[in-house]
Design a protein around this motif. Structure first.
Motif, short mmCIF file in Angstrom:
data_model
loop_
_atom_site.label_atom_id
_atom_site.label_comp_id
_atom_site.label_asym_id
_atom_site.label_seq_id
_atom_site.Cartn_x
_atom_site.Cartn_y
_atom_site.Cartn_z
N GLY A 259 0.81 -1.21 0.00
CA GLY A 259 0.00 0.00 0.00
C GLY A 259 0.85 1.26 0.00
O GLY A 259 1.95 1.28 -0.54
N PHE A 260 0.28 2.29 0.60
CA PHE A 260 0.99 3.58 0.70
C PHE A 260 1.14 3.93 2.17
O PHE A 260 0.27 4.61 2.72
N PRO A 261 2.18 3.44 2.80
CA PRO A 261 2.29 3.76 4.22
C PRO A 261 2.39 5.28 4.43
O PRO A 261 3.19 5.94 3.79
N CYS A 262 1.51 5.80 5.28
CA CYS A 262 1.51 7.24 5.58
C CYS A 262 1.56 7.38 7.09
O CYS A 262 0.55 7.64 7.74
N PHE A 263 2.70 7.16 7.64
CA PHE A 263 2.83 7.19 9.08
C PHE A 263 2.78 8.63 9.60
O PHE A 263 3.44 9.51 9.07
N VAL A 264 1.94 8.83 10.61
CA VAL A 264 1.89 10.16 11.24
C VAL A 264 2.42 10.02 12.66
O VAL A 264 1.79 9.36 13.49
N PRO A 265 3.58 10.60 12.96
CA PRO A 265 4.13 10.47 14.32
C PRO A 265 3.19 11.12 15.33
O PRO A 265 2.49 12.08 14.99
N PRO A 266 3.17 10.57 16.56
CA PRO A 266 2.23 11.05 17.57
C PRO A 266 2.23 12.58 17.73
O PRO A 266 1.15 13.18 17.86
N ASP A 267 3.38 13.19 17.70
CA ASP A 267 3.39 14.65 17.92
C ASP A 267 2.70 15.40 16.78
O ASP A 267 2.10 16.44 16.97
N ARG A 268 2.75 14.82 15.58
CA ARG A 268 2.07 15.46 14.45
C ARG A 268 0.55 15.25 14.52
O ARG A 268 -0.22 16.03 13.98
N GLN A 269 0.16 14.19 15.20
CA GLN A 269 -1.27 13.91 15.30
C GLN A 269 -2.00 15.03 16.04
O GLN A 269 -3.11 15.41 15.67
N GLU A 270 -1.34 15.54 17.08
CA GLU A 270 -1.93 16.65 17.83
C GLU A 270 -2.21 17.83 16.90
O GLU A 270 -3.29 18.43 16.92
N GLY A 271 -1.22 18.14 16.10
CA GLY A 271 -1.34 19.26 15.17
C GLY A 271 -2.46 19.04 14.17
O GLY A 271 -3.21 19.97 13.82
N LEU A 272 -2.60 17.81 13.76
CA LEU A 272 -3.64 17.46 12.81
C LEU A 272 -5.02 17.72 13.43
O LEU A 272 -5.88 18.38 12.85
N ILE A 273 -5.18 17.21 14.65
CA ILE A 273 -6.47 17.37 15.33
C ILE A 273 -6.79 18.85 15.55
O ILE A 273 -7.95 19.27 15.49
N ALA A 274 -5.73 19.63 15.77
CA ALA A 274 -5.93 21.07 16.02
C ALA A 274 -6.48 21.80 14.80
O ALA A 274 -6.99 22.91 14.91
N LEU A 275 -6.40 21.18 13.65
CA LEU A 275 -6.94 21.82 12.44
C LEU A 275 -8.47 21.88 12.46
O LEU A 275 -9.08 22.71 11.79
N ALA A 276 -9.08 20.98 13.20
CA ALA A 276 -10.55 20.93 13.22
C ALA A 276 -11.09 22.21 13.83
O ALA A 276 -10.50 22.76 14.75
N PRO A 277 -12.22 22.70 13.32
CA PRO A 277 -12.77 23.96 13.82
C PRO A 277 -13.43 23.83 15.19
O PRO A 277 -13.93 24.81 15.71
N PHE A 278 -13.47 22.65 15.73
CA PHE A 278 -14.05 22.45 17.07
C PHE A 278 -13.26 21.35 17.75
O PHE A 278 -12.43 20.68 17.13
N ASN A 279 -13.50 21.17 19.05
CA ASN A 279 -12.85 20.06 19.74
C ASN A 279 -13.49 18.76 19.32
O ASN A 279 -14.71 18.63 19.36
N LEU A 280 -12.66 17.82 18.95
CA LEU A 280 -13.22 16.52 18.58
C LEU A 280 -13.75 15.82 19.83
O LEU A 280 -13.22 15.99 20.92
N THR A 281 -14.80 15.06 19.65
CA THR A 281 -15.27 14.23 20.76
C THR A 281 -14.27 13.09 20.96
O THR A 281 -13.47 12.79 20.07
N ASP A 282 -14.35 12.46 22.12
CA ASP A 282 -13.44 11.33 22.38
C ASP A 282 -13.62 10.25 21.34
O ASP A 282 -12.67 9.63 20.88
N ALA A 283 -14.88 10.02 20.98
CA ALA A 283 -15.15 8.96 20.00
C ALA A 283 -14.53 9.32 18.65
O ALA A 283 -13.98 8.45 17.96
N GLN A 284 -14.59 10.57 18.27
CA GLN A 284 -13.96 10.99 17.01
C GLN A 284 -12.45 10.80 17.08
O GLN A 284 -11.83 10.33 16.13
N LYS A 285 -11.86 11.15 18.22
CA LYS A 285 -10.42 10.99 18.37
C LYS A 285 -10.02 9.53 18.27
O LYS A 285 -9.03 9.17 17.64
N ARG A 286 -10.83 8.69 18.90
CA ARG A 286 -10.52 7.26 18.88
C ARG A 286 -10.58 6.73 17.44
O ARG A 286 -9.67 6.04 16.99
N ALA A 287 -11.62 7.10 16.74
CA ALA A 287 -11.77 6.63 15.35
C ALA A 287 -10.61 7.14 14.50
O ALA A 287 -10.02 6.39 13.71
#
Ligand code: ADP
Ligand code: MG
Length: 682
Positions: A259-287
């Motif tokens: 496939g196309f491995p697209c690894f996102v290191p944990p520290d980058r994941q935070e930044g990714l989530i921060a792009l959302a215009p609202f706080n993600l719910t826990d369930a959204q974060k888990r998914a």
């Protein structure tokens, strides 16, 4: 050539043309219905059984007790009633002990089937007629004409009753199946492993096949009626086992691809989530975390993202898309309607504006308007995210390095369309989204080849939609309520089942409803009309007007069902609501209550609804959890219909029935695990 078919020993795989009684024409007709081999024929199971080993003498009939009687037809008579086009077919059935009346409504053809003097079996529940002498009456009983072969396959035993299939009557099917069973060898290949058969003390396969069609005397009627005899269960288990094997194979194959491995290191994941215009719910974060973990692997992801309507799947998929684009790859996102595509494009644009990635909206319209430019930018990889309708799967659309495919509202697409989209890349990751929530065990049955993520939490601040069932006579009151709500700044949508007039009811037509509302009910309000036959521009314009508030009352067909997001929409009225499935009504209801406004969903059944129809609607009034509704829906419907949520390519279950055999699904999985180890399901 005059070939005569000898009674040869057939195998399950033998072509049906080998079977005596099946000529080329019949064979063709059967093949069209998907019945080509002896095994296919044997998988046409009876939908009920009749114990014709015990006929009840007519003199012994009890009112309200189901019974089978056998006798001779007398006084068969077809009558037209005063209501135009309405017919009654009456006859008297006589046996040695007396006579009983039978009556069928609106089945005039029976005149040619049940004739005076013929020997027939009736099965039904006798009642006392409202008028006339207190002679028991069968209303619309099941019947079978015995003809000149009153004993044998068709009577004197527990008899299978089949639905008419490939233009074959229950009687012809019974004859053919009986013959096929007689020609089968005793020992046949078994899809179940020997160890399983032994451990669960299962009947051998040949006996199971024989017994589901021609149950041995003494088989319990209630088990037969529910399809729960040991023979039914054996065959259902086989089928589910095979299905699970196929899924395991599909998973294995996927995992062996590159496939196309697209690894996102944990520290980058935070930044990714921060792009959302609202706080993600826990369930959204888990998914999201589950999806990102998949994306990081060397083989392609195959994941189903499930979550009730409004739970916020879009943003999760968008963030995943960004993770893929960060790696320099492209994403294709397919949605079922142009309105939804446009809406997603808006959300995507907002998110992507914080990044350096470009997106394109691809619908059949946008292609025309922008000529080849759009396609070129996708083909050259300048566009990272292409959102579109099935316009995306056209040949002309090429990607440079497609690494993720998102299919939104997948129940609106066929498997073939999904495959075509995936084929635009080389083993891209696949994220499939559905808002038809189904219980986990069922998800395993339907999507066993996929991993499942679940968003089981709503964004904060949602006010549950209040749901009420209102009789058609209360429609004026409902309109008054809409008027008040519009006065408070709300907006209302009225969903109807059809675009044009139908004989059914004027309320079922969008055109009619629109005309009535705009001219006489709400002449002072802006009423809009939305349906699938409008041009793309018109639909866009109307949706925009509803979004902006220029249109306050929207009359729509079910095109409104999928995904449109208008936070001010606060009243949803569904006309002829009993004609929709529960899960679909839940979807439609999900179109309101998307903002902070308190919202209402008002279900109006058809004039001629049944008490059960209203009862079913009440379920929606009581329950807002989509999973619970799906569970109820499931128990009310046949699995065939429910399996429709997966569309074509659905594991085609011929014996097993879900949810009835859900427990067997667990058994099948346990057996498979036992055989191959847990690895097939990690
Ligand atoms: P669905 O899962 O039915 O596709 P959407 O993704 O369309 O739902 O989201 C429904 C609405 O909820 C959208 O207006 C979206 O912006 C909003 N939303 C999603 N997640 C959140 C959240 N965590 N907080 C607040 N609003 C959210
Ligand atoms: Mg959605």
């Amino acid at each position: 050539m005059g070939r005569t078919k000898r009674e040869v020993v057939l195998r399950l795989g033998s072509s049906l043309t080998e079977l005596r009684g099946i000529g080329p024409r019949r064979a063709e007709c059967l093949a069209e219905a998907g019945i080509a081999t002896v095994e296919d024929l044997l998988m046409v199971l009876p939908f009920r059984y009749e114990d014709r080993s015990r006929f009840i003498p007519v003199a012994d009939l009890l009112v309200d007790a189901p019974a089978t009687v056998r006798g001779t037809v007398r006084n068969a008579r077809l009558r037209r009633t005063r209501i135009r086009g309405f017919t009654l077919f009456d006859l008297r059935l006589e046996d040695e002990t007396g006579g009983i009346a039978a009556r069928w409504f609106n089945q005039p053809y029976l005149r040619n089937v049940l004739k005076d003097g013929s020997l027939v079996v009736l099965h039904g529940v006798p009642s006392l007629p409202e008028q006339g002498p207190p002679l028991p009456l069968f209303k619309n009983p099941q019947f079978e004409v015995l003809g000149d072969d009153p004993e044998g396959t068709h009577t004197g035993r527990i008899v299978p009753i089949y639905r008419r299939t490939a233009d074959l009557s229950t009687r012809s099917l019974r004859t053919l199946i009986h013959r096929a069973l007689a020609t089968l060898p005793e020992a046949m290949e078994d899809p179940l492993p020997e160890a399983t058969v032994r451990r669960l003390s299962l009947e051998d396969r040949a006996s199971a096949l024989r017994n589901v069609h021609f149950p041995p005397a003494g088989t319990e009627a209630s088990l037969l009626a529910q399809g729960l005899t040991i023979s039914h269960r054996r065959l259902a288990l086989e089928e589910l086992y095979r299905l699970q094997c196929a899924f395991a194979r599909a998973r294995g194959q996927r995992r062996s691809r590159e496939g196309f491995p697209c690894f996102v290191p944990p520290d980058r994941q935070e930044g990714l989530i921060a792009l959302a215009p609202f706080n993600l719910t826990d369930a959204q974060k888990r998914a999201l975390a589950e999806i990102l973990a998949d994306l990081g692997r060397s083989y392609p992801m195959g994941r189903l993202l499930q979550g009730d309507v409004g739970c916020g799947k879009t943003v999760v998929a968008l963030l995943a898309a960004i993770a893929v684009m960060e790696r320099g790859y492209q994403v294709a996102w397919m949605v079922p309607t142009e309105i939804l595509a446009e809406q997603h494009a808006r959300s995507a644009e907002e998110l992507l504006s914080k990044t350096s990635h470009a997106m394109a909206l691809l619908t059949s319209q946008s292609r025309v308007s922008s000529g080849g430019e759009l396609l070129a930018s996708i083909a050259q990889g300048r566009v990272g995210l292409a959102i579109g309708t099935h316009a995306l799967i056209q040949d002309a659309v090429r990607f440079r390095r497609l690494a993720l495919v998102v299919v939104d509202e997948q129940h609106r697409f066929g498997v073939r369309q999904r495959e075509l989209l995936g084929g635009k890349g080389s083993n891209p990751h696949q994220l499939i989204m559905t808002a038809t929530p189904i219980p986990r065990s069922l998800a395993m049955a339907l999507y066993g080849d996929l991993d499942v993520s679940l968003i089981d939490e709503m964004p904060p601040g949602r006010v549950p939609v209040r749901t009420a069932v209102r009789a058609p006579q209360e429609r004026e009151k409902v309109y008054r309520f809409i008027r008040e709500e519009v006065g408070r700044g709300g907006r209302a949508a009225i969903v109807v089942p059809a675009i044009r007039d139908s004989q059914l009811a004027p309320e079922s037509s969008a055109m009619n409803t629109f005309r009535r509302l705009s001219s006489s009910v709400f002449p002072d309000l802006q009423v809009g009309l939305l349906h699938g036959k409008l041009s793309w521009e018109e639909r866009q314009r109307i949706m925009r007007e509803f979004s902006s508030g220029a249109v306050q009352v929207l009359v729509s067909t079910t095109v409104l069902e999928v995904g449109v997001d208008v936070p001010e929409a606060s009243v949803m009225v569904v006309e002829q609501a009993d004609r929709f499935g529960l899960a679909q009504l839940h979807q439609i209801r999900g179109r309101v209550g998307r903002g902070i406004r308190p919202s209402w969903c008002i279900l109006i059944p058809a004039e001629r609804t049944t008490p059960q129809g209203v009862e079913r609607l009440r379920i929606l009034a009581e329950i807002s959890d989509g999973f619970e509704i799906a569970r109820r829906d499931l128990s009310l419907r046949r699995s065939g219909e429910f399996l429709g949520v997966r569309q074509s390519g659905t594991p085609d279950l011929r014996v097993a029935d879900l949810p009835r055999d859900l427990d067997l699904l667990e058994v099948a999985r346990a057996e498979l695990e036992d055989r191959f180890g847990k690895s097939f399901d990690s």
